[in-house]
Design a protein around this motif. Structure first.
Motif, PDB file in Angstrom:
ATOM      1  N   GLU A 177       0.499  -1.499  -0.385  1.00  0.00           N
ATOM      2  CA  GLU A 177       0.093  -0.465  -0.066  1.00  0.00           C
ATOM      3  C   GLU A 177       0.776   1.163  -0.080  1.00  0.00           C
ATOM      4  O   GLU A 177       0.393   2.369  -0.751  1.00  0.00           O
ATOM      5  CB  GLU A 177      -0.814  -0.365   1.023  1.00  0.00           C
ATOM      6  N   ASP A 178       2.224   1.029   1.286  1.00  0.00           N
ATOM      7  CA  ASP A 178       3.063   2.095   0.781  1.00  0.00           C
ATOM      8  C   ASP A 178       3.468   2.584  -0.615  1.00  0.00           C
ATOM      9  O   ASP A 178       3.473   3.857  -1.015  1.00  0.00           O
ATOM     10  CB  ASP A 178       3.978   1.643   1.665  1.00  0.00           C
ATOM     11  N   LYS A 180       2.136   1.908  -3.390  1.00  0.00           N
ATOM     12  CA  LYS A 180       0.817   2.465  -4.077  1.00  0.00           C
ATOM     13  C   LYS A 180       1.003   3.855  -3.879  1.00  0.00           C
ATOM     14  O   LYS A 180       0.447   4.877  -5.006  1.00  0.00           O
ATOM     15  CB  LYS A 180      -0.184   1.172  -4.260  1.00  0.00           C
ATOM     16  N   ASN A 181       1.022   3.958  -2.910  1.00  0.00           N
ATOM     17  CA  ASN A 181       0.304   5.886  -2.733  1.00  0.00           C
ATOM     18  C   ASN A 181       1.748   6.496  -2.803  1.00  0.00           C
ATOM     19  O   ASN A 181       1.226   7.755  -3.348  1.00  0.00           O
ATOM     20  CB  ASN A 181       0.658   5.312  -0.580  1.00  0.00           C
ATOM     21  N   LYS A 182       2.909   6.853  -2.904  1.00  0.00           N
ATOM     22  CA  LYS A 182       4.290   6.792  -3.362  1.00  0.00           C
ATOM     23  C   LYS A 182       4.386   7.451  -4.536  1.00  0.00           C
ATOM     24  O   LYS A 182       4.000   7.923  -5.415  1.00  0.00           O
ATOM     25  CB  LYS A 182       5.440   6.386  -3.204  1.00  0.00           C
ATOM     26  N   ILE A 192       1.003   7.054  -6.431  1.00  0.00           N
ATOM     27  CA  ILE A 192       0.569   7.856  -6.756  1.00  0.00           C
ATOM     28  C   ILE A 192       0.900   9.403  -7.060  1.00  0.00           C
ATOM     29  O   ILE A 192       0.610  10.363  -7.860  1.00  0.00           O
ATOM     30  CB  ILE A 192      -1.047   7.827  -6.193  1.00  0.00           C
TER      31      ILE A 192
END
Length: 341
Positions: A175-176, A178-180, A182
C-alpha cells in the motif's frame, strides 16, 4: 488370548508389539504396555539388531549378576537364609518384579535404585485385571493423543498468527508503494500540465507576433503605395538598423516627426534573469500586454500575468495596470529599452 493378541486387538502396530515383547523378555502384558507407552513415538529398531531375549525368568550368569549389581541388589541374600527367592521387590515403592530385566525397566522409568529379593510370587493377571489394564492403557493413550492434539493446535495457531502478521506487513508495504507511485504520477502530471501551459503561451505569443508582423508589412506596402516615403523609409531604417546602445536609444530623436507620428516602435528587452537581449518591432498602437506575450513566447521563465517592465532612461516602472495602454501612450515610441522581471 496371548499378550500379543490382546495388544493387537487394541489397535497397536504388530511390529511395535513384537518390539515391546522382545524388550521386556515376554514377561507379561503390563510391562509390554508400559514399554509401548514409553516408546510410542520412537522408531522401531530392526529385529535382527536387537539383543536376543533370554528365556529364563530368573537371574542367571554374569549378566544377571551385573544387572543385580546395578540395582543395588545382593543376590543370594534370601537363599542364604534358606528361603527361595521368587521375585525382586523395589524397596522404595514396594512393586514386585519377576526378574532383573523388569526391575531394570522400572528403575529407568522411576529413577528408583533400591531393590531386594523377595519370596512373594507374582500371580498372572486374571481376565478382570487384564480388562482393567487395557482400560488404563486406553485412557493413557487417549490422554496422550489429547495432549498431542492440543500442542499441535497451539503450534498451528502460533504459525497462523505469524503468517497473518507477515501478510499484514506485506500488504502495508504494498500500500505504501502504491501511494508513493500515485504521488509520483500526480507530480509528473502537474509538471506536464505546467509545461503544456507554457508551450501554449509561447505558441500564442508567436501567433500574435506573426499577426503584428503581417500587419506591419501591410502598413509599409500601403505607405509606399500612398507615396509617404518618409514614413516608409523610417520604418525600413528601424527594421534594418542594429540594436543601439542605451544612451543612443534614449537620445533625442533627430527626425522631424513628432512621437505620435511613428507607426512602429522598436524595442530592446533585457531579462532580469540574464541572457541575450530580445529585440522586436511592433506597431505603436500595440499594447504593453503584446510586449509581455512576446517575451513569454521567447522565454519560459516569464509569465504573461506576472511580468513587470522597467525603463532606465528616463526612469519609469510599468505595472499590470499599464498593460492595456499603447506603446505610443506610454511614451516608448519610436524606440525604447525595457527590463523584464
Amino acid at each position: 488370548m496371548s499378550d500379543k493378541e490382546v495388544l493387537i486387538s487394541m489397535g497397536f502396530d504388530p511390529a511395535r508389539i513384537d518390539w515391546a515383547l522382545r524388550a521386556t523378555n515376554n514377561n507379561g502384558l503390563q510391562p509390554a504396555m508400559d514399554f509401548i507407552l514409553e516408546h510410542n513415538d520412537d522408531p522401531i529398531p530392526d529385529a535382527t539388531s536387537a539383543a536376543p531375549a533370554t528365556s529364563s525368568a530368573e537371574p542367571q550368569g554374569e549378566d544377571d549378576e551385573e544387572d543385580a549389581s546395578a540395582l543395588g541388589l545382593q543376590l543370594g541374600a534370601v537363599a542364604d537364609a534358606g528361603v527361595e527367592a521368587r521375585s525382586i521387590k523395589c524397596s522404595q515403592c514396594g512393586k514386585i518384579f519377576k526378574n532383573t530385566a523388569l526391575a531394570n525397566f522400572h528403575a529407568e522409568k522411576s529413577g528408583h535404585d533400591q531393590f531386594e529379593e523377595s519370596t512373594d510370587d507374582i500371580k498372572p493377571l486374571t481376565e478382570e485385571e487384564k480388562k482393567q489394564k487395557l482400560e488404563e492403557l486406553r485412557e493413557k493413550m487417549s490422554e496422550k493423543r489429547t495432549r498431542k492434539a492440543a500442542e499441535e493446535a497451539k503450534e498451528a495457531k502460533a504459525n497462523e498468527l505469524i503468517r497473518r502478521k507477515a501478510g499484514k506487513e506485506a500488504a502495508q508495504i504494498k500500500e505504501d508503494m502504491k501511494n508513493k507511485q500515485i504521488l509520483k504520477d500526480l507530480e509528473a502530471k502537474r509538471r506536464e500540465k505546467e509545461n503544456d501551459k507554457k508551450a501554449r503561451a509561447a505558441v500564442k505569443a508567436k501567433i500574435e507576433a506573426d499577426k503584428r508582423e503581417r500587419a506591419q508589412k501591410a502598413a509599409e506596402e500601403k505607405a509606399i503605395r500612398d507615396g509617404t516615403a518618409t514614413a516608409a523609409s523610417t520604418t525600413a531604417a528601424t527594421r534594418t538598423a542594429p540594436a543601439p546602445a542605451v544612451a543612443a536609444i534614449t537620445a533625442p530623436a533627430t527626425t522631424s516627426l513628432p512621437g505620435r507620428e511613428f507607426k512602429d516602435t522598436r524595442l530592446q528587452i533585457r531579462l532580469a534573469s540574464g541572457g541575450q537581449p530580445l529585440t522586436t518591432t511592433l506597431p505603436s498602437d500595440s499594447t504593453l500586454r503584446h510586449v509581455a506575450e512576446f517575451v513569454a513566447g521567447q522565454s519560459l521563465t516569464v509569465d504573461v500575468d506576472t511580468v513587470t517592465f522597467t525603463q532606465q532612461f528616463p526612469r519609469k516602472q510599468f505595472s499590470s495596470s499599464d498593460f492595456s495602454r499603447t506603446l505610443r501612450d506610454l511614451g516608448l515610441t519610436p524606440s525604447a529599452v525595457l527590463i523584464a522581471s
